[in-house]
Design an enzyme around this catalytic site. Structure first.
Site, PDB file in Angstrom:
ATOM      1  CG  HIS A   1      94.357 109.391  81.214  1.00 44.30           C
ATOM      2  ND1 HIS A   1      94.794 110.561  81.768  1.00 44.30           N
ATOM      3  CD2 HIS A   1      95.469 108.771  80.758  1.00 44.30           C
ATOM      4  CE1 HIS A   1      96.108 110.664  81.637  1.00 44.30           C
ATOM      5  NE2 HIS A   1      96.544 109.586  81.034  1.00 44.30           N
TER       6      HIS A   1
ATOM      7  CB  CYS B   1      98.807 109.331  83.522  1.00 40.78           C
ATOM      8  SG  CYS B   1      99.768 108.609  82.183  1.00 40.78           S
TER       9      CYS B   1
ATOM     10  NE  ARG C   1     102.056 107.355  74.020  1.00 44.26           N
ATOM     11  CZ  ARG C   1     102.752 108.078  74.898  1.00 44.26           C
ATOM     12  NH1 ARG C   1     104.027 108.284  74.734  1.00 44.26           N
ATOM     13  NH2 ARG C   1     102.156 108.589  75.957  1.00 44.26           N
TER      14      ARG C   1
END
Ligand code: GLN
Length: 241
Positions: A193, A96, A130
């Site tokens: 993640h 990320c 997002r």
């Protein structure tokens, strides 16, 4: 009895870049290396530290935009070193925020440009929306890859970066072109993640194999019982986004 062989595993910026369990990636690599019969020397590099002499495998995590700005200048200082290591086929896994900063730049949604080291041929633009949730991708080399993403940056790949996977569910690099992550030589950058490696042992063992082969020229992996990881993968794939 012969001495055990040592792999130097370096974590980049664990103090500022380590969210959603990214630290777990270092733990998985350490434990699997031990199961495969190697000693692990776990090293950390934070802002202002001296870059270690000998490095065989590098991992780095994600961060808030503020964490990314904080490490930005320091990362540019060690960038040439990281590029040399990548060109020398040191395997690396960047998640990320550090994935974005391995690229040319990350332009945040406030218009701040955080320069990257350009090791990966990618550019990232912060947006209003997002991209959050469980994500599944598919790759010829690793099969199904499962993880969790949370980023507002949209990443586009240039000609020198190969995607890490094709998005099956989730947004991936930008929510549009169905690519997820990027690869160059033995470097993998990804938005996943989770942490990613406990649920994707094939990716962990790829990084380990590359590190061991590069250092010792010979690798005899042990058979590891991955049934718990398999169950975690199966569950993760069925989870709602
Ligand atoms: N701050 C970056 C973004 O939102 C990276 C986030 C992260 O590392 N999870 O795109």
């Amino acid at each position: 009895m012969s001495e055990k062989r040592v792999i130097n595993l370096l974590q980049l910026y664990p103090r500022d870049m380590n969210i959603y369990g990214d630290w777990g990636n270092a733990l998985v690599l350490m434990r699997r290396l031990q199961w495969h019969g190697y000693h692990v020397n776990l090293l950390s590099y934070n802002v202002g530290d001296e870059f270690p002499e000998a490095v065989d495998l590098i991992v780095g995590g994600g961060g808030q935009d503020s964490g990314q700005a904080k490490i930005g200048d320091d990362l540019l200082k060690i960038g040439p070193k990281l590029i040399d290591l990548a060109e020398d086929d040191v395997p690396m896994l960047m998640i990320c925020g550090l994935y974005q900063q391995y690229g040319h730049f990350f332009k945040t949604k406030d218009g701040q440009v955080i320069q990257g080291i350009g090791l990966l041929d990618i550019e990232t633009y912060g947006g209003e929306e997002r991209m959050i949730g469980n994500i599944v991708s598919e790759s010829d080399e690793f099969g199904t890859i499962v993880g969790y993403e949370n980023h507002s940056g949209s990443t586009v790949l240039g000609a020198k970066a190969q995607p890490f996977g094709r998005v099956i569910r989730g947004a991936g690099n930008n929510g549009k072109d169905e690519t997820e992550g990027a690869r160059y030589r033995h470097v993998i950058g990804t938005y996943m993640h989770g942490s990613i490696l406990p649920k994707n042992p094939a990716v962990a063992d790829y990084l380990i194999e590359k590190a061991v082969m590069r250092k010792f020229g010979i690798y005899h992996p042990q058979v590891i019982d991955d049934h718990i990881a398999e169950t975690a993968r199966e569950t993760a794939v069925t989870r709602p986004r």
